[in-house]
Write a protein that holds these residues in place. Structure first.
Motif, PDB file in Angstrom:
ATOM      1  N   ALA A 129      -6.227 -67.999  48.478  1.00 33.05           N
ATOM      2  CA  ALA A 129      -6.681 -66.693  48.959  1.00 33.05           C
ATOM      3  C   ALA A 129      -6.156 -65.576  48.063  1.00 33.05           C
ATOM      4  CB  ALA A 129      -6.230 -66.473  50.402  1.00 33.05           C
ATOM      5  N   GLY A 130      -4.907 -65.698  47.628  1.00 34.45           N
ATOM      6  CA  GLY A 130      -4.340 -64.693  46.731  1.00 34.45           C
ATOM      7  C   GLY A 130      -5.056 -64.653  45.402  1.00 34.45           C
ATOM      8  N   ALA A 131      -5.491 -65.815  44.909  1.00 38.58           N
ATOM      9  CA  ALA A 131      -6.230 -65.847  43.649  1.00 38.58           C
ATOM     10  C   ALA A 131      -7.565 -65.124  43.786  1.00 38.58           C
ATOM     11  CB  ALA A 131      -6.456 -67.293  43.208  1.00 38.58           C
ATOM     12  N   VAL A 132      -8.272 -65.347  44.891  1.00 33.99           N
ATOM     13  CA  VAL A 132      -9.544 -64.662  45.101  1.00 33.99           C
ATOM     14  C   VAL A 132      -9.336 -63.154  45.136  1.00 33.99           C
ATOM     15  CG1 VAL A 132     -11.432 -64.294  46.750  1.00 33.99           C
ATOM     16  CG2 VAL A 132     -10.650 -66.615  46.234  1.00 33.99           C
ATOM     17  N   LYS A 133      -8.303 -62.710  45.817  1.00 38.27           N
ATOM     18  CA  LYS A 133      -8.010 -61.271  45.850  1.00 38.27           C
ATOM     19  C   LYS A 133      -7.700 -60.745  44.456  1.00 38.27           C
ATOM     20  CE  LYS A 133      -4.829 -57.777  47.574  1.00 38.27           C
ATOM     21  NZ  LYS A 133      -5.864 -56.735  47.469  1.00 38.27           N
ATOM     22  N   THR A 134      -6.932 -61.519  43.685  1.00 39.61           N
ATOM     23  CA  THR A 134      -6.606 -61.101  42.326  1.00 39.61           C
ATOM     24  C   THR A 134      -7.865 -60.901  41.501  1.00 39.61           C
ATOM     25  OG1 THR A 134      -4.443 -62.206  42.384  1.00 39.61           O
ATOM     26  CG2 THR A 134      -5.392 -61.809  40.223  1.00 39.61           C
ATOM     27  N   PHE A 135      -8.822 -61.824  41.627  1.00 42.69           N
ATOM     28  CA  PHE A 135     -10.081 -61.691  40.892  1.00 42.69           C
ATOM     29  C   PHE A 135     -10.861 -60.468  41.363  1.00 42.69           C
ATOM     30  CE2 PHE A 135      -9.939 -66.589  40.807  1.00 42.69           C
ATOM     31  CZ  PHE A 135      -9.127 -66.592  39.688  1.00 42.69           C
ATOM     32  N   ILE A 136     -10.941 -60.271  42.681  1.00 42.96           N
ATOM     33  CA  ILE A 136     -11.710 -59.155  43.222  1.00 42.96           C
ATOM     34  C   ILE A 136     -11.103 -57.821  42.793  1.00 42.96           C
ATOM     35  CG2 ILE A 136     -12.328 -57.968  45.379  1.00 42.96           C
ATOM     36  CD1 ILE A 136     -12.778 -60.720  46.629  1.00 42.96           C
ATOM     37  N   ASP A 137      -9.793 -57.778  42.646  1.00 43.58           N
ATOM     38  CA  ASP A 137      -9.106 -56.537  42.275  1.00 43.58           C
ATOM     39  C   ASP A 137      -9.094 -56.319  40.763  1.00 43.58           C
ATOM     40  OD1 ASP A 137      -8.595 -55.986  44.924  1.00 43.58           O
ATOM     41  OD2 ASP A 137      -6.530 -56.702  44.885  1.00 43.58           O
ATOM     42  N   SER A 138     -10.152 -56.699  40.060  1.00 38.07           N
ATOM     43  CA  SER A 138     -10.187 -56.578  38.601  1.00 38.07           C
ATOM     44  C   SER A 138     -11.543 -56.059  38.168  1.00 38.07           C
ATOM     45  CB  SER A 138      -9.898 -57.934  37.956  1.00 38.07           C
ATOM     46  OG  SER A 138     -10.986 -58.822  38.145  1.00 38.07           O
ATOM     47  N   ALA A 170      -3.130 -46.892  52.265  1.00 42.91           N
ATOM     48  CA  ALA A 170      -1.893 -46.155  52.091  1.00 42.91           C
ATOM     49  C   ALA A 170      -1.226 -46.434  50.757  1.00 42.91           C
ATOM     50  CB  ALA A 170      -0.929 -46.475  53.236  1.00 42.91           C
ATOM     51  N   ALA A 171      -1.484 -47.591  50.206  1.00 41.24           N
ATOM     52  CA  ALA A 171      -0.836 -47.978  48.945  1.00 41.24           C
ATOM     53  C   ALA A 171      -1.716 -48.952  48.218  1.00 41.24           C
ATOM     54  CB  ALA A 171       0.541 -48.584  49.205  1.00 41.24           C
ATOM     55  N   SER A 172      -1.576 -49.007  46.902  1.00 46.09           N
ATOM     56  CA  SER A 172      -2.363 -49.932  46.108  1.00 46.09           C
ATOM     57  C   SER A 172      -1.873 -51.345  46.308  1.00 46.09           C
ATOM     58  CB  SER A 172      -2.270 -49.569  44.620  1.00 46.09           C
ATOM     59  OG  SER A 172      -2.980 -50.489  43.838  1.00 46.09           O
ATOM     60  N   THR A 173      -2.850 -52.275  46.390  1.00 46.88           N
ATOM     61  CA  THR A 173      -2.493 -53.689  46.556  1.00 46.88           C
ATOM     62  C   THR A 173      -3.087 -54.559  45.461  1.00 46.88           C
ATOM     63  OG1 THR A 173      -4.409 -54.012  48.002  1.00 46.88           O
ATOM     64  CG2 THR A 173      -2.303 -53.495  49.053  1.00 46.88           C
ATOM     65  N   GLY A 174      -3.636 -53.938  44.414  1.00 44.95           N
ATOM     66  CA  GLY A 174      -4.232 -54.700  43.326  1.00 44.95           C
ATOM     67  C   GLY A 174      -3.183 -55.282  42.405  1.00 44.95           C
ATOM     68  N   GLY A 175      -3.597 -56.180  41.544  1.00 41.91           N
ATOM     69  CA  GLY A 175      -2.701 -56.725  40.519  1.00 41.91           C
ATOM     70  C   GLY A 175      -2.693 -58.218  40.491  1.00 41.91           C
ATOM     71  N   GLY A 176      -1.869 -58.788  39.625  1.00 40.28           N
ATOM     72  CA  GLY A 176      -1.765 -60.229  39.496  1.00 40.28           C
ATOM     73  C   GLY A 176      -2.338 -60.727  38.193  1.00 40.28           C
ATOM     74  N   ARG A 177      -1.955 -61.909  37.817  1.00 38.06           N
ATOM     75  CA  ARG A 177      -2.430 -62.524  36.580  1.00 38.06           C
ATOM     76  C   ARG A 177      -3.686 -63.317  36.829  1.00 38.06           C
ATOM     77  NH1 ARG A 177       1.753 -66.431  35.258  1.00 38.06           N
ATOM     78  NH2 ARG A 177       0.390 -66.995  33.566  1.00 38.06           N
ATOM     79  N   ARG A 178      -4.636 -63.177  35.909  1.00 40.14           N
ATOM     80  CA  ARG A 178      -5.885 -63.918  35.990  1.00 40.14           C
ATOM     81  C   ARG A 178      -6.181 -64.439  34.601  1.00 40.14           C
ATOM     82  NH1 ARG A 178      -5.491 -58.731  37.317  1.00 40.14           N
ATOM     83  NH2 ARG A 178      -6.109 -57.994  39.354  1.00 40.14           N
ATOM     84  N   GLY A 179      -6.959 -65.509  34.533  1.00 45.27           N
ATOM     85  CA  GLY A 179      -7.278 -66.034  33.227  1.00 45.27           C
ATOM     86  C   GLY A 179      -8.687 -66.567  33.165  1.00 45.27           C
TER      87      GLY A 179
END
Length: 378
Positions: free
Chosen positions: A208-217, A369-378
């Motif tokens: 689930a975290g990986a999907v969010k990481t992709f969406i936040d890019s 209230a705060a940004s939640t984007g980020g993470g490594r993707r490849g």
């Protein structure tokens, strides 16, 4: 292509049914990849990408895409154009909250025997797709196999002087867990036969975290939420998440959608493009920028694009990606030069023409209230 490292991402563009679509690494099932991405050329015109214009007047008449309830499309006014999609506020959206990964009732059940982590990734992806009004993705076991095989290779050979490939998406023949030199070869070897593929990688070991990481890019989002990538499969390992995509059931060429969707709340404030490879065009003030905004559509020529705080007329300086080789031909992206403001509603207006006439996309979303984007993707 950036190798996974400190907050690194890698991405190539992909082909589905002869259309250039963004994807992480992608191409035809022959294994041929399309381009290597890179920053768009500079300039202010929509066709050239780079620095955006700061608005302009909307053409009169034509279709107006203003969101609406999920799955029902947007409000349509004037003549010409096609009906836009979009979702209503408050719908579950794993792009904003990764804890919400229950199966959307609107989507078909996964196949029997599907791995639990793959089902989690599917549900997270479909939560966002349903909210923005695009067709559900389907879990395909062959794509789960190719994705898992690649994470097995990646986790086994990462750090090896002879078997760590230059790109996180590639493998080296003769090394442990080798199943194909590139995603296209692995996907074909796993038994997936549709013509077209894309692959995204994150390095979390969290579906689930990986999907969010992709969406936040900027670039990685495109395949995850594209109306023209309908098949997916997830495979994971320690510090590895791979999602392989295929076209699946064809979506109509007239489908349009945008993300964040109309009425979405809790939208992140910012995006650090230095963590994505290739790096999207850097704003004049550097990273972080505002959260990326994506418009999906085929055959749309954009003449004007703007973003304002809702209820005001001050145009916000932004970057506009259209024709970017890493993004592909069916997605266009806007992001403000500076991070967005917390708990604020923004209005996006994009105007242009399609084969059916003039079109206007007009919708709002509200930041959290705060940004939640980020993470490594490849």
């Amino acid at each position: 292509m950036r190798k996974p490292g400190a907050n690194g991402l890698g991405i190539l563009a992909g082909i589905v049914a002869g259309l250039a679509l963004a994807g992480c690494s992608g191409g035809t099932n022959s294994g041929a990849s399309l381009g290597s991405g890179g920053a768009s050329s500079s300039g202010g015109t929509p066709a050239s990408g780079g620095a955006s214009s700061i608005g302009g007047t909307s053409p009169s008449g034509g279709a107006v895409f203003s969101g609406g309830t999920s799955g029902s499309g947007g409000a349509l006014s004037g003549s010409g154009g096609v009906l836009g999609t979009g979702g209503s506020g408050g719908i579950r959206d794993a792009g904003a909250n990764t804890s919400e990964v229950g199966a959307p009732a609107e989507c078909p059940a996964p196949p029997a025997g599907a791995p639990a982590d793959a089902v989690t990734a599917l549900n997270a992806e479909n939560a966002a797709r349903v909210a923005m009004g695009v067709p559900c993705a389907s879990l395909v076991l062959a794509l789960c196999t190719s994705a898992l095989n690649h994470c097995n290779y990646y986790t086994t050979n990462q750090g090896s002087a002879t078997c760590q490939a230059a790109s996180a998406h590639n493998e080296i023949a003769g090394c442990p867990q080798f199943t194909g030199a590139d995603p296209g070869a692995r996907i074909k070897a796993a038994g997936y036969t549709s013509n077209g593929w894309s692959e995204c990688m994150a390095f979390r070991g969290d579906p689930a975290g990986a999907v969010k990481t992709f969406i936040d890019s900027v670039y990685h989002r495109t395949a995850v939420l594209s109306p023209w990538y309908r098949d997916m499969g997830y495979g994971g390992g320690t510090g590895c998440d791979t999602i392989d995509f295929g076209p699946g059931t064809a979506a109509a060429k007239t489908v349009t959608a945008f993300y964040p969707y109309d009425g979405q709340i809790g939208v992140p404030l910012s995006f650090n493009g230095a963590n994505e490879g290739p790096t999207p065009p850097v704003p004049p003030t550097g990273w972080p920028s505002g959260y990326p905004i994506t418009l999906y559509g085929q055959g749309i020529t954009v003449s004007n694009h703007q973003i304002v705080v809702d209820g005001t007329t001050t145009l916000l300086a932004h970057q506009w990606l259209d024709g970017d080789t890493a993004l592909g031909s069916t997605a266009k992206v806007l992001y403000t030069d500076a991070p967005l403001t917390a708990n604020t509603t923004y209005r996006v207006t994009i105007t242009g023409t399609s084969t059916a006439g003039s079109v206007t996309f007009d919708w709002t979303f509200t930041t959290g209230a705060a940004s939640t984007g980020g993470g490594r993707r490849g």
